[in-house]
Write a protein that holds these residues in place. Structure first.
Motif, PDB file in Angstrom:
ATOM      1  N   TRP A  77      -2.138   6.886   1.758  1.00  0.00           N
ATOM      2  CA  TRP A  77      -0.778   7.392   1.566  1.00  0.00           C
ATOM      3  C   TRP A  77      -0.739   8.494   0.501  1.00  0.00           C
ATOM      4  CZ3 TRP A  77       4.337   6.497   3.249  1.00  0.00           C
ATOM      5  CH2 TRP A  77       4.442   5.652   4.360  1.00  0.00           C
TER       6      TRP A  77
ATOM      7  N   THR B 263       6.074   1.744 -12.302  1.00  0.00           N
ATOM      8  CA  THR B 263       5.760   2.087 -10.908  1.00  0.00           C
ATOM      9  C   THR B 263       6.988   2.602 -10.174  1.00  0.00           C
ATOM     10  OG1 THR B 263       3.965   0.477 -10.813  1.00  0.00           O
ATOM     11  CG2 THR B 263       4.902   1.186  -8.716  1.00  0.00           C
TER      12      THR B 263
ATOM     13  N   ARG C 298      -4.006   1.644 -11.152  1.00  0.00           N
ATOM     14  CA  ARG C 298      -3.027   1.463 -10.080  1.00  0.00           C
ATOM     15  C   ARG C 298      -3.595   0.647  -8.925  1.00  0.00           C
ATOM     16  NH1 ARG C 298       1.430   2.769 -11.430  1.00  0.00           N
ATOM     17  NH2 ARG C 298       1.934   1.455  -9.663  1.00  0.00           N
TER      18      ARG C 298
ATOM     19  N   ARG D  34      -5.069   1.534   1.705  1.00  0.00           N
ATOM     20  CA  ARG D  34      -3.846   2.129   2.246  1.00  0.00           C
ATOM     21  C   ARG D  34      -3.124   2.972   1.195  1.00  0.00           C
ATOM     22  NH1 ARG D  34       0.239  -1.839   4.515  1.00  0.00           N
ATOM     23  NH2 ARG D  34       1.112   0.046   5.470  1.00  0.00           N
ATOM     24  N   SER D  35      -3.181   2.512  -0.066  1.00  0.00           N
ATOM     25  CA  SER D  35      -2.554   3.272  -1.154  1.00  0.00           C
ATOM     26  C   SER D  35      -3.133   4.679  -1.228  1.00  0.00           C
ATOM     27  CB  SER D  35      -2.780   2.572  -2.500  1.00  0.00           C
ATOM     28  OG  SER D  35      -2.202   1.305  -2.532  1.00  0.00           O
TER      29      SER D  35
ATOM     30  N   GLY E 280       0.811  -1.219   0.000  1.00  0.00           N
ATOM     31  CA  GLY E 280       0.000   0.000   0.000  1.00  0.00           C
ATOM     32  C   GLY E 280       0.843   1.266   0.000  1.00  0.00           C
TER      33      GLY E 280
ATOM     34  N   VAL F 192      -1.793  -3.864  -6.234  1.00  0.00           N
ATOM     35  CA  VAL F 192      -1.630  -4.275  -4.835  1.00  0.00           C
ATOM     36  C   VAL F 192      -2.327  -5.619  -4.619  1.00  0.00           C
ATOM     37  CG1 VAL F 192      -1.370  -1.956  -3.900  1.00  0.00           C
ATOM     38  CG2 VAL F 192      -3.654  -2.893  -4.221  1.00  0.00           C
TER      39      VAL F 192
ATOM     40  N   GLN G  33       3.973   1.689  -1.004  1.00  0.00           N
ATOM     41  CA  GLN G  33       4.666   1.814  -2.286  1.00  0.00           C
ATOM     42  C   GLN G  33       3.717   2.304  -3.371  1.00  0.00           C
ATOM     43  OE1 GLN G  33       6.117  -2.217  -2.719  1.00  0.00           O
ATOM     44  NE2 GLN G  33       8.190  -1.667  -2.071  1.00  0.00           N
ATOM     45  N   ASN G  34       2.544   1.696  -3.437  1.00  0.00           N
ATOM     46  CA  ASN G  34       1.593   2.101  -4.462  1.00  0.00           C
ATOM     47  C   ASN G  34       1.064   3.500  -4.198  1.00  0.00           C
ATOM     48  OD1 ASN G  34       0.169   1.274  -6.881  1.00  0.00           O
ATOM     49  ND2 ASN G  34      -1.693   1.307  -5.646  1.00  0.00           N
ATOM     50  N   GLY G  35       0.959   3.885  -2.922  1.00  0.00           N
ATOM     51  CA  GLY G  35       0.520   5.244  -2.600  1.00  0.00           C
ATOM     52  C   GLY G  35       1.501   6.285  -3.101  1.00  0.00           C
TER      53      GLY G  35
ATOM     54  N   GLU H 148      -4.910  -3.116   0.940  1.00  0.00           N
ATOM     55  CA  GLU H 148      -3.742  -2.385   0.453  1.00  0.00           C
ATOM     56  C   GLU H 148      -4.144  -1.283  -0.524  1.00  0.00           C
ATOM     57  OE1 GLU H 148      -0.421  -2.827   1.517  1.00  0.00           O
ATOM     58  OE2 GLU H 148      -1.614  -3.840   3.037  1.00  0.00           O
ATOM     59  N   ALA H 149      -5.215  -1.491  -1.267  1.00  0.00           N
ATOM     60  CA  ALA H 149      -5.709  -0.431  -2.155  1.00  0.00           C
ATOM     61  C   ALA H 149      -6.152   0.776  -1.332  1.00  0.00           C
ATOM     62  CB  ALA H 149      -6.866  -0.948  -3.003  1.00  0.00           C
TER      63      ALA H 149
END
Length: 548
Positions: free
Chosen positions: A291, A191, A275, A287-288, A54, A279, A56-58, A284-285
């Motif tokens: 962030w 990414t 994006r 959390r992305s 999450g 995840v 990292q993707n954020g 985690e999406a």
């Protein structure tokens, strides 16, 4: 001549600017080669194996979203228009609450790679995928064209390349690098480019933020006062609403329309939606997005200080006299603060910003064509995963070539409306179908088609006949119109607003309702129950690829 005005004519050392940018390109290409694995499967090429965390993707989401317009444009708007300029930041940031609350988790659970996966879950696949794919390609094309053409403007400002040929050459280089990132790295490599770019952008803005505040004893009131004093007799308007959008009731309505497009459009931007599939889970999406909200919010607070700092230290007159006008505020401020070296860093960050954003847009467009149109519409799902990726790679090259040609042709034009148009189409054509598909059991294929095509056509028609294309009054200094057609005698507009969102967004929701209620198709209701369970629980959602 003052240093600021001198900088407006000759910004630092083009050799230093190019060298720092070249170093960024070399480092990111090495990283892309190291992190990229075999890109044979669609899951790896489109979603990076769904193995990003999450956070990292954020950071990547922030890198994807914070374009050169966010960095250069908003800082310049604050410097010239104060309070009204900062309203852009508010719209861009609030938009993420819509993404967080309405689409992030549900989309991750329901779809596979693209927005069309969600819509076709319970609707007729071929017509819906065709419509969603067309919408995705149009939105990403307009966004991509604006970024590529913006690269030409940055070249003139930061690298001292004044000729159209030279600017076109740099646009071509940006396009070639964009294609290389996508072909070599796929979503995984793209990414990491966005993560690096977001880190550089936020750190660079933070350094300038602290530097500006330090010059005024870390007293924001003194900074605002200095900006007002430097602006002259009209400086007091900077701290009040209305400097840009308070001239008439029409301009106020135009800002409301723009705000609607920005707030609702983000949750419908294809490259943002894609994006969420990188995840491993819906958690985690979510959390992305959290962030991304924090990072983007902090960055926009930086731009507030940078904008007023540019107004106080550089001055509105020097900014307006520079080749890039408002876009020159941050580079001029960097030159005043840290000379050639800091300017070189900011120039590299600006180009890195364009490079990362266009790479994200390219992989989104290629995925939409290969996955939605080619495989599922033309070939009816009979193409292998490896074959689909080969088509996506070819599509990325074709899109890159088209973007290079379009960017060269649009270089020097007033293309700012393209970004606003992309947001308006995303809010009008994409968001209503996503929301209704997720939350309205009776919603059916006809409603989706009415909404997507109605939103697309209404946006395109109203933009063509709006003042951004023709009909804006001539500038008293240059004698040219601010419209795309700069000849003031060319005027065929009849729609008074620059952004059509206030008309097209409600219209698209209404068309979705009309299309649904006018159809006797009730077959989607049963599938809606399955979609609801999957969207809320994640049962049956796509899983991450095991790391090797």
């Amino acid at each position: 001549m003052s240093p600021a005005l001198l900088a407006a004519e000759d910004l630092g050392s083009p050799a230093v600017n190019i060298s720092i940018f070249a170093a960024f390109v070399v480092i990111t290409l090495v990283i892309v080669l190291r992190v990229s694995r075999r890109q044979a499967g669609a899951n790896e090429f489109y979603a990076g194996g769904r193995n990003f965390t999450g956070p990292q993707n954020g950071v990547a989401l922030a890198g994807d979203y914070l374009s050169a317009a966010s960095f250069l444009g908003i800082a310049g708007a604050v410097a010239l228009y104060g309070y009204d300029g900062f309203l852009y930041s508010i719209g861009f940031l609030v938009a993420w609450l819509v993404a967080l609350l309405l689409v992030a988790e549900l989309l991750r659970n329901t779809g596979r790679f693209t927005m069309a996966d969600v819509l076709s879950f319970r609707l007729a696949e071929r017509p819906v995928r065709t419509a969603a794919g067309l919408s995705t390609l149009i939105v990403t094309f307009f966004y991509l064209l604006a970024q590529m053409a913006g690269a030409g403007g940055l070249v003139a400002l930061l690298l001292g390349v004044d000729t159209k040929t030279g600017q076109g050459f740099v646009i071509a280089i940006v396009g070639v690098l964009m294609i290389a990132y996508v072909l070599v790295g796929g979503m995984r490599g793209t990414t990491w480019v966005q993560i690096i770019k977001a880190g550089l952008l936020i750190v660079g803005a933070a350094v300038m933020f602290v530097w500006v505040l330090a010059k005024y004893g870390f007293n924001l009131s003194e900074l605002l006062g200095a900006s007002v004093d430097r602006a002259g007799p009209t400086g007091s308007k900077l701290l009040d609403p209305g400097a840009q959008y308070g001239k008439s009731s029409l301009t106020k309505l135009d800002f409301l329309s723009l705000g609607l497009a920005l707030v609702l459009g983000t949750a419908g931007l294809p490259h943002v939606l894609m994006r969420f599939y990188t995840v491993p889970s819906a958690r985690e999406a979510r959390r992305s997005v959290v962030w991304a909200i924090w990072l983007i919010g902090i960055f926009y607070l930086f731009t507030l200080v940078l904008g007023f700092g540019a107004g106080a230290i550089v001055g509105p007159k020097a900014i307006a006299a520079a080749p890039g006008k408002a876009n020159s505020a941050a580079p001029l401020l960097a030159f005043e603060l840290g000379g050639t070296v800091l300017l070189g860093v900011i120039a590299a960050v600006a180009f890195a910003t364009i490079l990362a954003v266009v790479a994200g847009l390219t992989i989104t467009a290629s995925a939409s064509f290969a996955h939605d149109v080619y495989n599922n519409v033309i070939k009816r799902g009979q193409v292998t995963s490896e074959g689909e990726v080969r088509v996506a790679r070819v599509t990325a090259v074709v899109i890159g070539v088209i973007a290079i040609i379009g960017g060269i042709l649009a270089n020097g034009q007033n293309i700012a409306f393209l970004v606003a148009l992309a947001f308006a189409i995303a809010a009008s054509a994409n968001l209503p179908t996503i929301v209704f598909s997720l939350f309205w059991r009776r919603f059916n294929t006809r409603g989706a088609l009415f909404s997507i095509y109605g939103g697309l056509l209404s946006c395109l028609v109203l933009i063509v006949f709006s003042p951004v294309v023709s009909g804006k009054p001539a500038d008293p200094v240059t004698g040219k119109s601010a419209s795309m057609f700069t000849d003031p005698s060319v005027d065929f507009h009849w729609f008074g607003l620059d952004n059509p969102g206030i008309v097209t967004i409600p219209l698209s929701f209404l068309l979705a309702v009309i299309g649904t209620l006018s159809s006797r198709d009730r077959s989607t209701a049963a599938k809606a129950a399955e979609m609801e369970v999957r969207s809320l629980t994640g049962a049956g959602a796509e899983k991450a690829t095991v790391e090797h």
